[in-house]
Design an enzyme around this catalytic site. Structure first.
Site, short mmCIF file in Angstrom:
data_model
loop_
_atom_site.label_atom_id
_atom_site.label_comp_id
_atom_site.label_asym_id
_atom_site.label_seq_id
_atom_site.Cartn_x
_atom_site.Cartn_y
_atom_site.Cartn_z
N THR A 94 0.82 -1.21 0.00
CA THR A 94 0.00 0.00 0.00
C THR A 94 0.85 1.25 0.00
O THR A 94 0.59 2.20 -0.73
CB THR A 94 -0.91 0.01 1.24
N GLU A 273 4.76 -3.56 11.28
CA GLU A 273 4.14 -4.74 11.88
C GLU A 273 4.34 -4.73 13.39
O GLU A 273 5.25 -4.08 13.91
CB GLU A 273 4.75 -6.02 11.29
#
Length: 305
Positions: A94, A273
């Protein structure tokens, strides 16, 4: 002599575009003199395992096709090993923070051309406790944005999804009493977040670290002190323009080694993450990885963002 290349790709990234383009990619690399094979990841950790296995099989080039998460896994598979292969990157996520920092094309075949042309740059990576990162490490509620933003929202509005989620989370943010030791200095006090950057692009903010250098052996450390909602919203607005560094609630430093601890739980973010919780010990590994970069851009343009 033909070079051996191994592609590690996330088949779901970029609406499965790379998966559909893979046959053409293999043909293009074959014509350019690469003996190439490919591996599709299925779950978290697959890219790390395959990268380590590829290194043992003496591949000359590893190509990571996916988002920043896939790239992080590949780095973790090779960072501790000697004789690391050169790294090619096909940005399919993204935001693609690291790809943006290296000025890599988002078109698949153009990214393959960068690898074929063979121009390489050595870049720093970071080590946090026992794991590695190539773009950023951070702590605090706002840093959860990248892994709490819904995939559907990201697919609809792209990087802007992070801004939407970030502003949504502002009222929930709480400061944490924290101790940050960096080189010969110490910050002790209440902070909303801290961030260690290796590049200038983080979660779509391309000016968060306006003076980033990719090969100097230093992290950029950003600490945001306890602030009210209006102040924090102002800091986020300034960050979009690279003007946050002079805000009185923002500490902006350079450091090679950083240690962060707190008696309160604080979640960590590593390359977008979830990275566990504090404490965290961070070390910059100078020029540790060799990556393919566009040959029409001078190293100084990449390094001096």
């Amino acid at each position: 002599m033909r070079k051996r290349a191994r592609i590690i790709y996330n088949p779901t990234s970029g609406k499965e575009l790379f998966k559909r383009t893979l046959p053409d990619v293999l043909i293009k690399l074959e014509k350019a003199g690469f003996e190439t094979s490919a591996y599709a990841t299925e779950k978290v950790g697959d890219a790390t395992t395959e990268a380590a296995r590829s290194l043992e099989q003496n591949y000359d080039v590893l190509i990571a096709a996916g988002g920043d998460g896939t790239l992080n896994e590949v780095i973790n598979g090779i960072a501790e090993k000697p004789n690391r292969p050169s790294l090619g990157i096909i940005p399919m996520g993204t935001v693609n923070d690291f790809g943006r920092a290296l000025h890599l094309p988002t078109d698949i075949m153009s990214a393959i051309d960068v690898i074929i042309e063979g121009h390489m740059t050595r870049v720093d990576i970071g080590k946090m406790n026992s794991r590695y990162f190539i773009n950023l490490a951070a702590g605090g509620q706002l840093t959860q944005v990248s892994y709490e933003t819904p995939s559907k929202l990201k697919s609809i509005v792209g990087p802007f999804a992070y801004y939407i989620k970030g502003f949504e989370m502002l009222p929930q943010m709480k400061a944490v009493d924290i101790r940050i030791e960096y080189d010969d200095e110490v910050f002790q006090g209440e902070a909303l977040l801290f961030l260690l950057g290796l590049t200038n692009s983080m979660a779509g903010f391309e000016k968060l670290v306006p003076d980033a250098k990719l090969d100097d052996g230093y992290f950029t450390l950003i600490i945001v002190e306890k602030a009210n909602l209006a102040e924090l919203g102002h800091i986020m607005t300034l960050a979009s323009r690279g003007e946050h560094t002079k805000h009185p609630k923002v500490h902006y430093k350079k450091a090679k080694s950083i240690s962060v601890s707190s008696f309160t739980d604080m979640q960590l973010n590593v390359d977008g993450e979830y990275g566990g919780k504090l404490p965290g010990n961070f070390l910059n590994l100078k020029q540790h990885i060799e990556v393919f970069t566009p040959n029409d851009i001078k190293n100084e343009e990449i390094i001096e963002q």
